[in-house]
Design an enzyme around this catalytic site. Structure first.
Site, mmCIF file in Angstrom:
data_model
loop_
_atom_site.group_PDB
_atom_site.id
_atom_site.type_symbol
_atom_site.label_atom_id
_atom_site.label_comp_id
_atom_site.label_asym_id
_atom_site.label_seq_id
_atom_site.Cartn_x
_atom_site.Cartn_y
_atom_site.Cartn_z
ATOM 1 N N GLY A 176 0.825 -1.180 0.000
ATOM 2 C CA GLY A 176 0.000 0.000 0.000
ATOM 3 C C GLY A 176 0.868 1.242 0.000
ATOM 4 O O GLY A 176 2.072 1.183 0.200
ATOM 5 N N VAL A 202 0.979 5.216 1.552
ATOM 6 C CA VAL A 202 0.378 6.141 2.500
ATOM 7 C C VAL A 202 0.552 7.568 1.978
ATOM 8 O O VAL A 202 1.657 7.970 1.615
ATOM 9 C CB VAL A 202 1.011 6.004 3.907
ATOM 10 C CG1 VAL A 202 0.333 6.959 4.882
ATOM 11 C CG2 VAL A 202 0.908 4.569 4.401
ATOM 12 N N ASP A 251 1.199 -6.394 14.557
ATOM 13 C CA ASP A 251 2.320 -5.740 13.868
ATOM 14 C C ASP A 251 2.884 -4.608 14.726
ATOM 15 O O ASP A 251 3.168 -3.523 14.232
ATOM 16 C CB ASP A 251 1.842 -5.223 12.501
ATOM 17 C CG ASP A 251 3.000 -4.953 11.541
ATOM 18 O OD1 ASP A 251 4.118 -5.477 11.770
ATOM 19 O OD2 ASP A 251 2.801 -4.213 10.561
#
Ligand code: ADP
Ligand code: MG
Length: 346
Positions: A70, A72, A180
């Site tokens: 992804g 950001v 995570d």
């Protein structure tokens, strides 16, 4: 590798009333739950509508970080936000990505705590999948520790660790496993800890081909030292989605964060992945012989890194242990607020 459209096969609509995706004739507009999870109450999928942000309403500015799964962006949606746009074209057949995404978003939106990033909503219409949170000011602990080489005194480390324990204790009390926890996912804003990326691990990290880069296990660098022995032992190529994450594996990861705060480096620094896997898997820990710290501080590390998960403390216990640590030179004056002084701040 299937595209999101065939993968979604008629289940892509979230809102239930009238909003369909463009997946073609014959697709129903169902709000049915992911069949693999009966615990998710039906009405939840309807109420998710209020968290659905139309992609067009988002303004995206510069990229602030790009991972394998992804990107950001700094963005704007009723003010400054961070937008994590998922690379959906890379979806593979082996996970029900949209269901996972919705499920993780459903978890994310239940969180309200000082030390957790504010979830604002998500774009849940393929191929635009994105998560919108408040924009963290300040820098990550990773940047402070590993890039800027900022030194955290024991007292500062304790204040940071207490706030992490508070945020994590809250998540666990709500039944959410972070999966995570790492210094890259912990921001420091004027001495305040803000934890990000909780509960979004499957969809953002592993769903989309965990073998894109790196060695045959697809292990991103700087990830391994957060993995508890039971996770390390379960590592298999292509099978990371099914790792046995638990509250105790979060506590193990917290131990590594605590070590980084105190020592300014990762445990097993400079060692190849195979060597770390071998050692952690059979219960060896990073030696603390050269570490300048009191017994109680090292004890916390050793407990969090316990080989047996049942021997690791929980976050409320960690919090009370941290609160009992003797403070040296903590508050310079009685009016000194309980946060960090400037040197390790942004
Ligand atoms: P990682 O956590 O492994 O660094 P991410 O994809 O989560 O990867 O984040 C990419 C970048 O975007 C990182 O530099 C991270 O600090 C930044 N970032 C993520 N979320 C936010 C946020 N809410 N506010 C500000 N920056 C963020
Ligand atoms: Mg992150």
């Amino acid at each position: 590798t299937a595209s999101i459209r065939s993968e979604g096969s008629g289940r892509v609509s979230l809102s239930g009333s009238g909003s369909t995706d463009s997946s073609g004739p014959g697709r129903d507009n169902s709000v049915d739950l992911p069949s693999h999870d009966d615990r998710w109450p039906r009405q939840n999928s309807l109420s998710m509508k209020e968290w659905d942000i139309p992609y067009d309403e988002l303004k995206l500015y510069e990229v602030i970080g790009a991972g394998r799964f992804g990107t950001v962006y700094r963005g704007s949606w009723h003010g400054a936000v961070a937008v994590k746009v998922l690379h959906v074209h890379a979806l593979n057949d082996h996970c029900a990505p949209l269901d996972t995404f919705k499920h993780e978003v459903a978890t994310f939106r239940k969180t309200r705590h000082e030390n957790l990033v504010l979830f604002m909503g998500a774009c849940m219409k393929p191929p635009r999948l994105a998560i919108v949170t408040s924009l963290c000011k300040g820098m990550t602990l990773y940047t402070h520790i590993h890039l800027r080489k900022d030194k955290f005194t024991a007292n500062k480390s304790v204040l940071v660790a207490q706030q992490i324990s508070q945020g994590m204790g809250y998540l666990h009390a709500r039944g959410i496993i972070h999966k995570d926890l790492k210094t890259k996912n912990i921001f420091l804003e004027n001495g305040k800890v803000v934890i990000t990326d909780f509960g979004l691990f499957s969809v953002t990290k592993l769903c989309f081909g965990n073998n894109a880069r790196g060695d045959s296990l697809g292990i991103p660098s700087g990830w391994l030292c957060y993995l508890a022995p039971e996770l390390v032992r379960a590592l298999r190529p292509h099978a990371s989605l099914h790792l046995p994450f638990s509250k105790q594996t979060d506590v193990y990861a917290f131990g590594t964060v605590w070590y980084e705060l105190l020592c300014g480096e990762y445990p097993f620094k400079g060692q190849p992945a195979e060597a770390i896997i071998w050692q952690v898997g059979k219960g060896a820990k990073q030696s603390l012989a050269n570490m300048q710290a009191s017994r109680d501080i090292k004890d916390i590390l050793m407990l969090c890194w316990s080989y047996r998960e049942s021997e690791r403390p929980d976050f409320p216990h960690l919090l009370s242990t941290l609160e009992k640590l003797p403070r040296k030179r903590l508050a310079r004056s009685p009016s000194h607020p309980v946060h960090l002084s400037r040197s390790a701040d942004s």
